[in-house]
Write an enzyme that holds these catalytic residues in place. Structure first.
Site, PDB file in Angstrom:
ATOM      1  N   GLU A 447       1.101  -1.292   0.489  1.00  0.00           N
ATOM      2  CA  GLU A 447       0.199   0.137   0.054  1.00  0.00           C
ATOM      3  C   GLU A 447       0.528   1.908   0.225  1.00  0.00           C
ATOM      4  O   GLU A 447       1.481   1.100   0.514  1.00  0.00           O
ATOM      5  CB  GLU A 447      -1.240   0.130   1.883  1.00  0.00           C
ATOM      6  CG  GLU A 447      -1.954   1.443   1.291  1.00  0.00           C
ATOM      7  CD  GLU A 447      -2.955   1.060   2.828  1.00  0.00           C
ATOM      8  OE1 GLU A 447      -3.142  -0.282   3.180  1.00  0.00           O
ATOM      9  OE2 GLU A 447      -3.044   2.361   3.245  1.00  0.00           O
ATOM     10  N   GLU A 452      -2.639  11.233   3.603  1.00  0.00           N
ATOM     11  CA  GLU A 452      -3.957  10.921   4.139  1.00  0.00           C
ATOM     12  C   GLU A 452      -4.117  12.498   5.516  1.00  0.00           C
ATOM     13  O   GLU A 452      -2.875  13.302   5.783  1.00  0.00           O
ATOM     14  CB  GLU A 452      -3.419   9.450   5.497  1.00  0.00           C
ATOM     15  CG  GLU A 452      -3.225   8.578   4.094  1.00  0.00           C
ATOM     16  CD  GLU A 452      -2.895   7.093   5.615  1.00  0.00           C
ATOM     17  OE1 GLU A 452      -4.127   6.826   5.648  1.00  0.00           O
ATOM     18  OE2 GLU A 452      -2.164   6.640   5.839  1.00  0.00           O
TER      19      GLU A 452
END
Length: 567
Positions: A447, A452
């Site tokens: 990932e 974020e």
């Protein structure tokens, strides 16, 4: 499935130190050859906080520090003989006035290639000339009452006589082992996993009869070979004492390398031996488990090699795919580029992802993914504190991905985004390994989190990598404080992703770099050499941000101007 990393203020301080102290090789010097290599020191002030490895980890926010006495030394093993032409020493405040740089072929007899009694501290670039496998910083006079402390010790040069390791001989070759594990804790952890060139699969000794000493694994090269290099990428269950052995008949063995100080992670070992079979023979384990390897790579000449898969060369300038979101107001995302993921989220998120009810164009060149306080009858989510603990999903939002429509390996991936924010909000722009939808579980799929943001940290954004050996709260990444609320303006978030590193950017600022050598030598396997797809989502709640509270305002918009991929 995905997890988020929560980093401490100490990491932010480390980032600041990196921006202040990081130096790059001068064009006239050879390549940087010391990063991630084995390193030893005469002493440490605190082995956990200031280890010798911190001086060669490529992170100028970590440091080695010695005890408060003279004399001390720091020594790096380059793994092969190099012509060394430059050394860079990046001092912390506790620097050396008197020191020398020494080179050796055997870590016993040393030649001095630089010496001074008037060291200035700071960053010192030292032109040197010498040849050897080991380079030592010999420290003889402190400038302070403390010890010696280094952010980075960098050695530059070229390998003498050119590469000596030859080609990869072990790819997809048969392997056997003393035992292997195949259960719920480690399914399919068979010997073949160490030669499949897949760093997300591993061999492990059996939990029922293999967590004992000795433990071994053997690779059959198919024909006699001259072995010059072995790479071991260890799981945390590594060998502290082991031998590398070769054999022509898989019965009589010759030891070509041995150690009682195995350090785990990635060990790149220069060796010399001839045989058809190569064996790692472990005699002491690092913990109460067995032995486990992600990769056992053998290099040299001869054998009966099979060529490993070739990978594309990244190009960060050629536009290969984009979405500018220029649809009419209220239109849904282009179904040739995006598909909506529907249903309840993961990571204890509280929203229900709809089939593009929450993802629409605004008619001004943007895609808006809107999080709303809106009940979805018949759904199931974790309890929502604002609704008295209701387990019916109390929020809706959107999550889009490009899987099966656009998957790719390497390139520059960027998006111009204005994030949502507030307690309980969790917008993200990220990538997941395409093999996730082909049965590879997370985090083995890999990932790459480009952006974020969690609303409880209004000024911060994060970039993070996740893999089998580092994921969730232990992911490898960094925060960036924007100096203002993250939702106050659009920002361009990007990653330049290649086979040797990933460079993460916000508005053109390269604030975090993940170097493959550093990751493999300090965290675990690099699992990013295969196709990935892109994801955009605007989550509500979850393990990292926590749930919304009375201060959280809805609806909350994550607004995306464009997404572009250059490769």
């Amino acid at each position: 499935m995905r997890s988020r990393r929560f980093l401490s203020l100490g990491m932010a301080a480390a980032l600041a130190a990196t921006l202040l102290h990081l130096t790059l090789p001068a064009s006239a010097a050879g390549a940087l050859i010391s990063q991630g290599k084995p390193v030893t020191a005469s002493s440490t002030e605190n082995a956990a906080a200031f280890p010798a490895t911190a001086a060669v980890d490529g992170n100028a926010g970590t440091r080695w520090s010695s005890q408060f006495s003279d004399a001390q030394w720091l020594q790096v093993d380059l793994g092969a003989t190099y012509a060394v032409d430059e050394v860079r020493v990046n001092w912390e405040a506790a620097y050396a006035r008197g020191f020398s740089v020494q080179i050796s072929a055997n870590a016993s007899s040393w030649s001095t290639v630089y010496t001074t009694a008037t060291g200035t501290g700071g960053t010192q670039t030292l032109p040197v000339s010498g040849s050897g496998r080991y380079v030592r910083l010999n420290l003889t006079a402190r400038a302070t009452q403390y010890g010696y402390s280094l952010w980075e010790f960098q050695v530059f040069g070229t390998q003498s006589g050119g590469p000596v390791d030859g080609g990869l001989l072990s790819y997809n070759k048969p392997a056997t082992a003393s035992t292997f594990q195949d259960d719920g804790a480690c399914p399919g952890c068979t010997p073949a996993r160490v030669t499949d060139f897949d760093p997300a699969t591993r061999w492990a000794t059996s939990a029922t009869n293999g967590w004992v000493d000795p433990g071994w694994i053997t690779v059959d090269l198919g024909a006699p070979a001259t072995v010059t290099k072995v790479v071991l990428q260890w799981d945390p269950a590594y060998a502290t004492a082991y031998q590398l052995q070769v054999s022509n008949d898989n019965a009589s063995w010759t030891t070509i390398y041995q150690t009682v100080a195995g350090r785990g992670f990635k060990e790149t070992l220069t060796v010399s031996g001839t045989g058809r079979y190569v064996r790692m023979y472990g005699t002491a384990r690092s913990n109460g488990y067995g032995y486990s390897l992600w990769e056992f790579q053998v290099y040299g000449t001869g054998g009966n090699p099979t060529s490993p898969p070739t990978l594309p060369t990244p190009d960060f300038t050629r536009l290969a795919w984009s979405d500018e979101f220029n649809g009419a107001n209220g239109s849904t995302p282009d179904t040739t580029k995006w598909k909506a993921e529907t249903g309840a989220g993961v990571n204890n998120e509280l929203q229900y992802y709809t089939n593009n009810n929450n993802a629409r164009m605004d008619g001004a060149g943007n895609l808006v993914i809107q999080a709303r306080r809106e009940v979805t009858p018949g759904s199931a989510c974790p309890p929502d504190p604002l609704s008295g603990g209701s387990t019916t999903c109390q929020y809706t939002s959107g999550r889009l991905n490009t899987n099966g429509k656009f998957d790719f390996t390497y390139g520059r991936v960027e998006a111009r985004i204005k994030v949502s924010s507030g307690q309980g909000l969790w917008p993200a722009f990220w990538m997941l390994g395409s093999n996730f939808f082909q049965g590879r579980p997370w985090p083995a799929s890999g990932e790459i989190d480009i952006l974020e943001h969690v609303g409880k940290e209004p000024n911060n954004v994060y970039s993070t990598l996740h893999a089998p050996a580092y994921f969730g709260g232990g992911g490898y990444g960094s925060p960036l404080n924007l100096g203002q609320a993250a939702n106050a303006a659009f920002h361009v978030f990007a990653v330049e992703w290649g086979p040797t590193q990933m460079r993460f950017f916000v508005d053109g600022n390269n604030f975090f770099t993940a170097a493959r050598d550093t990751v493999e030598s300090t965290r675990g396997p690099w699992v990013y050499d295969h196709p990935f797809f892109i994801i955009l989502n605007n989550a509500v709640g979850g393990d990292w941000p926590g749930p919304p509270n009375a201060s959280t305002q809805f609806p909350q918009n994550m607004t995306i101007d464009y997404v572009r991929v250059y490769r």
